[in-house]
Design a protein around this motif. Structure first.
Motif: not given
Length: 125
Positions: A82-84, A109, A65-68, A102, A86, A90, A99
């Motif tokens: 959570s959304t990310h 995004t 994941a890049k960022s939440t 995905t 990338d 997830k 986890h």
């Protein structure tokens, strides 16, 4: 072991109302009722996340994941999603931060995520 069971007892973390009810009370109530709901939410979160000795406030590790962007908790507190950055969503177990899966396929995004109010099996993003 016996020492862990003592730390996990309900005596240390009293039961609170359903987390969805607490969130609703905090959002729509005013004054003392909203304050009580906020305090009860804090007790709930401590009880869920820090209940046993083997759990801590350590970060949840997510490999790719890049960022939440957004986070949602199921109505019964079993899952969180959570959304990310990338372009994925997830899904995790709340109790262990493990986890589960995905969800891929967003062209961009996903900015929001929400569980169905009565079913943790339905998730929208």
């Amino acid at each position: 072991d016996r020492d862990d069971a003592r730390h996990c007892s309900s005596r240390h973390f009293p039961r609170v109302r359903n987390v969805a009810t607490l969130l609703a009370d905090r959002q729509i109530s005013r004054g003392n009722r909203a304050s009580r709901a906020g305090a009860e939410l804090l007790r709930w979160s401590v009880g869920q996340w820090m209940r046993c000795v083997h759990q801590s406030s350590a970060y949840c590790t997510i490999e790719s994941a890049k960022s939440t962007i957004a986070l949602a908790i199921s109505h019964d507190g079993v899952y969180f999603a959570s959304t990310h950055g990338d372009h994925t969503v997830k899904v995790f177990w709340c109790t262990s931060w493990q986890h589960i899966c995905t969800l891929r396929g967003h062209e961009r995004t996903p900015w929001t995520v929400k569980f169905h109010p009565h079913s943790r099996e339905l998730l929208a993003s």
